[in-house]
Design a protein around this motif. Structure first.
Motif, PDB file in Angstrom:
ATOM      1  N   ASP A 299       0.854  -1.179   0.000  1.00  0.00           N
ATOM      2  CA  ASP A 299       0.000   0.000   0.000  1.00  0.00           C
ATOM      3  C   ASP A 299       0.895   1.236   0.000  1.00  0.00           C
ATOM      4  OD1 ASP A 299      -1.645   2.131   0.551  1.00  0.00           O
ATOM      5  OD2 ASP A 299      -2.646   1.215   2.263  1.00  0.00           O
ATOM      6  N   PRO A 300       0.806   2.092  -1.017  1.00  0.00           N
ATOM      7  CA  PRO A 300       1.687   3.268  -1.060  1.00  0.00           C
ATOM      8  C   PRO A 300       1.509   4.220   0.115  1.00  0.00           C
ATOM      9  CG  PRO A 300      -0.021   3.388  -2.764  1.00  0.00           C
ATOM     10  CD  PRO A 300      -0.060   1.998  -2.209  1.00  0.00           C
ATOM     11  N   VAL A 301       0.305   4.236   0.711  1.00  0.00           N
ATOM     12  CA  VAL A 301       0.105   5.075   1.897  1.00  0.00           C
ATOM     13  C   VAL A 301       0.985   4.574   3.037  1.00  0.00           C
ATOM     14  CG1 VAL A 301      -1.550   5.812   3.649  1.00  0.00           C
ATOM     15  CG2 VAL A 301      -2.239   5.743   1.248  1.00  0.00           C
ATOM     16  N   GLU A 302       1.020   3.261   3.229  1.00  0.00           N
ATOM     17  CA  GLU A 302       1.879   2.689   4.272  1.00  0.00           C
ATOM     18  C   GLU A 302       3.352   2.924   3.950  1.00  0.00           C
ATOM     19  OE1 GLU A 302       0.923  -1.408   4.747  1.00  0.00           O
ATOM     20  OE2 GLU A 302      -1.141  -1.029   5.397  1.00  0.00           O
ATOM     21  N   VAL A 303       3.684   2.883   2.674  1.00  0.00           N
ATOM     22  CA  VAL A 303       5.074   3.099   2.274  1.00  0.00           C
ATOM     23  C   VAL A 303       5.513   4.525   2.619  1.00  0.00           C
ATOM     24  CG1 VAL A 303       6.591   3.336   0.260  1.00  0.00           C
ATOM     25  CG2 VAL A 303       5.171   1.295   0.525  1.00  0.00           C
ATOM     26  N   VAL A 304       4.637   5.489   2.424  1.00  0.00           N
ATOM     27  CA  VAL A 304       4.972   6.868   2.782  1.00  0.00           C
ATOM     28  C   VAL A 304       5.316   6.953   4.270  1.00  0.00           C
ATOM     29  CG1 VAL A 304       4.094   9.225   3.018  1.00  0.00           C
ATOM     30  CG2 VAL A 304       3.623   7.915   0.934  1.00  0.00           C
ATOM     31  N   HIS A 305       4.524   6.317   5.097  1.00  0.00           N
ATOM     32  CA  HIS A 305       4.805   6.334   6.535  1.00  0.00           C
ATOM     33  C   HIS A 305       6.146   5.651   6.838  1.00  0.00           C
ATOM     34  CE1 HIS A 305       1.107   8.150   7.989  1.00  0.00           C
ATOM     35  NE2 HIS A 305       0.405   7.355   7.200  1.00  0.00           N
ATOM     36  N   LYS A 306       6.462   4.580   6.101  1.00  0.00           N
ATOM     37  CA  LYS A 306       7.736   3.886   6.307  1.00  0.00           C
ATOM     38  C   LYS A 306       8.928   4.728   5.854  1.00  0.00           C
ATOM     39  CE  LYS A 306       5.912  -0.843   5.979  1.00  0.00           C
ATOM     40  NZ  LYS A 306       5.906  -2.100   5.197  1.00  0.00           N
TER      41      LYS A 306
END
Length: 342
Positions: free
Chosen positions: A268-275
């Protein structure tokens, strides 16, 4: 930020599997920050550095060009050059730094590269390439590979390409990536060379039939996983994707692990941003600037609701000298979550 760490020894089989899908080496784009982002999107895809010239490493001592995060593996270093002795030294520097593969550029058509007698001009000198491959293989215990074109200028690709592959395979190159276009060294810019010469996928597929022992990846004009799977299903060993993986990274990489490698889940790119936040904070703490990383993230939500505002907020906010991760999170707030995008 240099994070060079030991990693488990990777076998040639491991790299051949990773090369089922790879992101092309692209100057000014596939730097270490871009690769870190891509690795969060796909844990399996083979990543490449920008081209690093052998003279810069061996004569210029620019070893900072080898910096990377251990999280980027599997990772290949692409070298430019045409002197076997110098390339061997550069390859050893790369292998000692921890790269899983050393790749020789025989495809770049830029004037600067031509003036150094390397890149695509090497398609005219297959024995030189073979000598370079042999010297590099002698110097390192990691895979040595080649990225090439189907020919240059008025060469007959039907004759030139198999002769070129014959030379490099006899020198010990077991894996090659073929950009399925000629390079025109005179009359076309590097940008035009990515689009104008016609694609010849059939020729690359015939090379796999002619050289069944070679691991052959195809490159050029491929923009989706569906296209990639078509080439893999037709018998090629790998697919390399360039600009689409950069401009629409989520479309290409988020589903790569389950669809191409048959393992893992869609990211999920949203989760990737947080990572990315702790990575960015470490970069800022080392004196870096936000835009050096976020410029690679502009296309992360391409085609999704809120993508335009994401790009605008990130582009404008990251340019500030004091910009921090709050800019990233502000931009993220404009993106509709996957669950709502339906």
């Amino acid at each position: 930020m240099s994070i060079l760490q030991d990693h488990p020894t990777r076998t040639f089989h491991d790299l051949a599997q990773a090369a089922r899908l790879s992101v092309a080496p692209m100057m000014d784009w596939t730097d270490r920050h871009c690769r870190y982002l891509h690795r969060l999107l796909s844990s399996k895809t083979l990543l490449y550095t920008e081209m690093v010239t052998a003279p810069a490493l061996v004569r210029g001592g620019a070893l900072h060009l080898l910096d990377f995060s251990a999280d980027e593996h599997p990772l290949a270093l692409q070298l430019g050059g045409s002197d076997p002795v110098e390339l061997a030294k550069a390859a050893k520097l790369g292998a000692d730094a921890g790269y899983d593969e050393i790749n020789l550029n025989c495809g770049c058509p830029s004037d600067r590269v031509q003036s150094g007698t390397f890149g695509a001009v090497l398609m005219q000198h297959p024995q030189v390439v073979a000598d370079c491959v042999a010297a590099m293989r002698e110097a390192v215990n990691v895979d040595v590979t080649v990225k090439c074109r189907i020919g240059v200028d008025d060469q007959n690709s039907e004759l030139v390409l198999p002769d070129f592959l014959e030379h490099i395979s006899k020198a010990g190159c077991n894996r090659v990536t073929i950009h399925a276009r000629k390079a025109w060294l005179q009359g076309l810019s590097p940008k035009e060379n990515r689009d104008i010469p016609p694609l010849n996928y059939d020729l690359v597929h015939r090379m796999k039939t002619r050289f069944p022992e070679l691991h052959i990846s195809i490159n050029g004009g491929i923009t989706s996983l569906e296209q990639a799977k078509t080439h893999l299903d037709a018998g090629l060993d790998g697919v390399m994707i360039g600009r689409a993986a950069y401009h629409q990274p989520s479309d290409v990489l988020c589903s790569a692990d389950p669809e191409i490698f048959g393992t893992g889940a869609t990211t999920d790119p949203v989760e990737v941003v947080h990572k990315m936040v702790p990575y960015i904070e470490a970069h800022l703490a080392d004196g870096g600037r936000l835009h050096q990383i976020t410029r690679h993230m502009l296309g992360l939500f391409a085609g999704r609701p809120g993508a335009r505002q994401w790009r605008r907020t990130l582009s404008e906010g990251a340019a500030r000298k004091d910009a921090g991760t709050d800019v990233l999170l502000q931009a993220l707030a404009s993106v509709t979550p996957l669950a709502q995008a339906g």
